[in-house]
Design a protein around this motif. Structure first.
Motif, PDB file in Angstrom:
ATOM      1  N   PHE A 109      57.999  38.306  51.381  1.00 35.52           N
ATOM      2  CA  PHE A 109      57.688  37.162  50.850  1.00 35.52           C
ATOM      3  C   PHE A 109      58.638  36.762  50.222  1.00 35.52           C
ATOM      4  O   PHE A 109      59.575  37.430  49.955  1.00 35.52           O
ATOM      5  CB  PHE A 109      56.363  37.116  50.236  1.00 35.52           C
ATOM      6  CG  PHE A 109      56.508  38.030  49.041  1.00 35.52           C
ATOM      7  CD1 PHE A 109      57.042  37.510  47.538  1.00 35.52           C
ATOM      8  CD2 PHE A 109      56.093  39.268  48.936  1.00 35.52           C
ATOM      9  CE1 PHE A 109      57.171  38.270  46.311  1.00 35.52           C
ATOM     10  CE2 PHE A 109      56.105  40.233  47.617  1.00 35.52           C
ATOM     11  CZ  PHE A 109      56.558  39.447  46.453  1.00 35.52           C
ATOM     12  N   SER A 110      58.774  35.399  49.912  1.00 36.87           N
ATOM     13  CA  SER A 110      59.745  34.534  49.202  1.00 36.87           C
ATOM     14  C   SER A 110      59.165  33.813  48.301  1.00 36.87           C
ATOM     15  O   SER A 110      58.149  33.118  48.376  1.00 36.87           O
ATOM     16  CB  SER A 110      60.813  33.763  50.064  1.00 36.87           C
ATOM     17  OG  SER A 110      62.176  33.667  49.337  1.00 36.87           O
ATOM     18  N   ASN A 111      59.860  33.654  46.965  1.00 35.75           N
ATOM     19  CA  ASN A 111      59.355  32.665  46.205  1.00 35.75           C
ATOM     20  C   ASN A 111      60.221  31.231  46.049  1.00 35.75           C
ATOM     21  O   ASN A 111      61.177  31.189  46.390  1.00 35.75           O
ATOM     22  CB  ASN A 111      59.624  32.936  44.429  1.00 35.75           C
ATOM     23  CG  ASN A 111      58.966  34.175  44.288  1.00 35.75           C
ATOM     24  OD1 ASN A 111      57.748  34.417  44.288  1.00 35.75           O
ATOM     25  ND2 ASN A 111      59.646  35.405  43.929  1.00 35.75           N
ATOM     26  N   ILE A 112      59.329  30.205  46.287  1.00 42.12           N
ATOM     27  CA  ILE A 112      59.972  29.020  46.209  1.00 42.12           C
ATOM     28  C   ILE A 112      59.861  28.238  44.794  1.00 42.12           C
ATOM     29  O   ILE A 112      58.583  28.214  44.244  1.00 42.12           O
ATOM     30  CB  ILE A 112      59.147  27.994  47.150  1.00 42.12           C
ATOM     31  CG1 ILE A 112      59.335  28.746  48.562  1.00 42.12           C
ATOM     32  CG2 ILE A 112      59.855  26.436  47.324  1.00 42.12           C
ATOM     33  CD1 ILE A 112      58.280  27.889  49.554  1.00 42.12           C
ATOM     34  N   GLN A 113      60.998  28.073  44.037  1.00 45.32           N
ATOM     35  CA  GLN A 113      60.695  27.628  42.468  1.00 45.32           C
ATOM     36  C   GLN A 113      61.342  26.217  42.521  1.00 45.32           C
ATOM     37  O   GLN A 113      62.617  25.922  43.043  1.00 45.32           O
ATOM     38  CB  GLN A 113      61.543  28.339  41.825  1.00 45.32           C
ATOM     39  CG  GLN A 113      61.361  28.199  40.615  1.00 45.32           C
ATOM     40  CD  GLN A 113      62.425  29.135  39.416  1.00 45.32           C
ATOM     41  OE1 GLN A 113      62.910  30.048  39.974  1.00 45.32           O
ATOM     42  NE2 GLN A 113      61.793  29.159  38.121  1.00 45.32           N
ATOM     43  N   ILE A 114      60.604  25.167  41.950  1.00 45.11           N
ATOM     44  CA  ILE A 114      61.288  23.951  41.897  1.00 45.11           C
ATOM     45  C   ILE A 114      61.411  23.844  40.485  1.00 45.11           C
ATOM     46  O   ILE A 114      60.676  23.723  39.563  1.00 45.11           O
ATOM     47  CB  ILE A 114      60.180  22.578  42.377  1.00 45.11           C
ATOM     48  CG1 ILE A 114      59.638  23.097  43.615  1.00 45.11           C
ATOM     49  CG2 ILE A 114      60.908  21.417  41.942  1.00 45.11           C
ATOM     50  CD1 ILE A 114      58.718  21.950  44.359  1.00 45.11           C
ATOM     51  N   GLU A 115      62.881  23.292  40.159  1.00 44.95           N
ATOM     52  CA  GLU A 115      63.106  22.925  38.794  1.00 44.95           C
ATOM     53  C   GLU A 115      62.336  21.741  38.587  1.00 44.95           C
ATOM     54  O   GLU A 115      62.349  20.655  39.391  1.00 44.95           O
ATOM     55  CB  GLU A 115      64.747  23.113  38.772  1.00 44.95           C
ATOM     56  CG  GLU A 115      65.239  24.525  38.837  1.00 44.95           C
ATOM     57  CD  GLU A 115      66.866  24.329  38.742  1.00 44.95           C
ATOM     58  OE1 GLU A 115      67.412  23.284  38.339  1.00 44.95           O
ATOM     59  OE2 GLU A 115      67.520  25.361  39.255  1.00 44.95           O
ATOM     60  N   ASP A 116      62.274  21.591  37.049  1.00 43.84           N
ATOM     61  CA  ASP A 116      61.657  20.010  36.658  1.00 43.84           C
ATOM     62  C   ASP A 116      60.559  19.908  37.446  1.00 43.84           C
ATOM     63  O   ASP A 116      60.464  18.504  38.144  1.00 43.84           O
ATOM     64  CB  ASP A 116      62.684  19.070  36.718  1.00 43.84           C
ATOM     65  CG  ASP A 116      63.857  19.500  36.065  1.00 43.84           C
ATOM     66  OD1 ASP A 116      63.839  20.036  35.026  1.00 43.84           O
ATOM     67  OD2 ASP A 116      65.164  19.159  36.484  1.00 43.84           O
ATOM     68  N   PHE A 117      59.649  20.523  37.712  1.00 46.11           N
ATOM     69  CA  PHE A 117      58.472  20.453  38.649  1.00 46.11           C
ATOM     70  C   PHE A 117      57.641  19.050  38.264  1.00 46.11           C
ATOM     71  O   PHE A 117      57.090  18.448  39.045  1.00 46.11           O
ATOM     72  CB  PHE A 117      57.621  21.644  38.723  1.00 46.11           C
ATOM     73  CG  PHE A 117      56.202  21.361  39.656  1.00 46.11           C
ATOM     74  CD1 PHE A 117      56.641  21.444  41.093  1.00 46.11           C
ATOM     75  CD2 PHE A 117      55.166  21.241  39.282  1.00 46.11           C
ATOM     76  CE1 PHE A 117      55.399  21.089  41.944  1.00 46.11           C
ATOM     77  CE2 PHE A 117      54.129  21.010  40.153  1.00 46.11           C
ATOM     78  CZ  PHE A 117      54.297  21.082  41.432  1.00 46.11           C
ATOM     79  N   ALA A 118      57.688  18.875  37.019  1.00 44.82           N
ATOM     80  CA  ALA A 118      56.885  17.665  36.407  1.00 44.82           C
ATOM     81  C   ALA A 118      57.171  16.355  37.117  1.00 44.82           C
ATOM     82  O   ALA A 118      56.594  15.467  37.234  1.00 44.82           O
ATOM     83  CB  ALA A 118      56.984  17.728  34.881  1.00 44.82           C
ATOM     84  N   ASN A 119      58.485  16.376  37.395  1.00 45.97           N
ATOM     85  CA  ASN A 119      59.049  15.161  38.272  1.00 45.97           C
ATOM     86  C   ASN A 119      58.636  14.940  39.412  1.00 45.97           C
ATOM     87  O   ASN A 119      58.537  13.964  40.026  1.00 45.97           O
ATOM     88  CB  ASN A 119      60.663  15.320  38.008  1.00 45.97           C
ATOM     89  CG  ASN A 119      61.108  15.220  36.683  1.00 45.97           C
ATOM     90  OD1 ASN A 119      60.612  14.851  35.715  1.00 45.97           O
ATOM     91  ND2 ASN A 119      62.198  15.741  36.623  1.00 45.97           N
TER      92      ASN A 119
END
Length: 82
Positions: A13-23
């Motif tokens: 598995f891999s992690n998908i991380q979104i910076e500033d997700f609130a945007n």
């Protein structure tokens, strides 16, 4: 980039991380995986800051991904499955 994928290459598995997700959360960002022929393999809704992408039936090899937000591609890259 705005989107980090780790580990990459990955085995299970891999992690998908979104910076500033609130945007982004209003526009329902989507992670789309394509094979080398441009055939869509999988589409994953990114409903939180961190989403786990599970290898599942994905064969080992090189894939491409796009992160689509509000009908626009905000990031492209390579995904390597071991």
């Amino acid at each position: 980039g705005m989107v980090k994928i780790y580990p990459n290459p990955f085995s299970d598995f891999s992690n998908i991380q979104i910076e500033d997700f609130a945007n982004y959360k209003k526009g329902n960002p989507v992670f789309i995986v394509y094979d080398l022929f441009g055939t869509m393999y999988k589409e994953v809704n990114l409903s939180s800051e961190n989403t786990i992408f599970i290898k599942g039936e994905l064969a080992s090899g090189l894939y491409f991904f796009e992160v689509v937000y509000d009908k626009k591609v905000i990031q492209r890259g390579k995904l390597i499955c071991q």
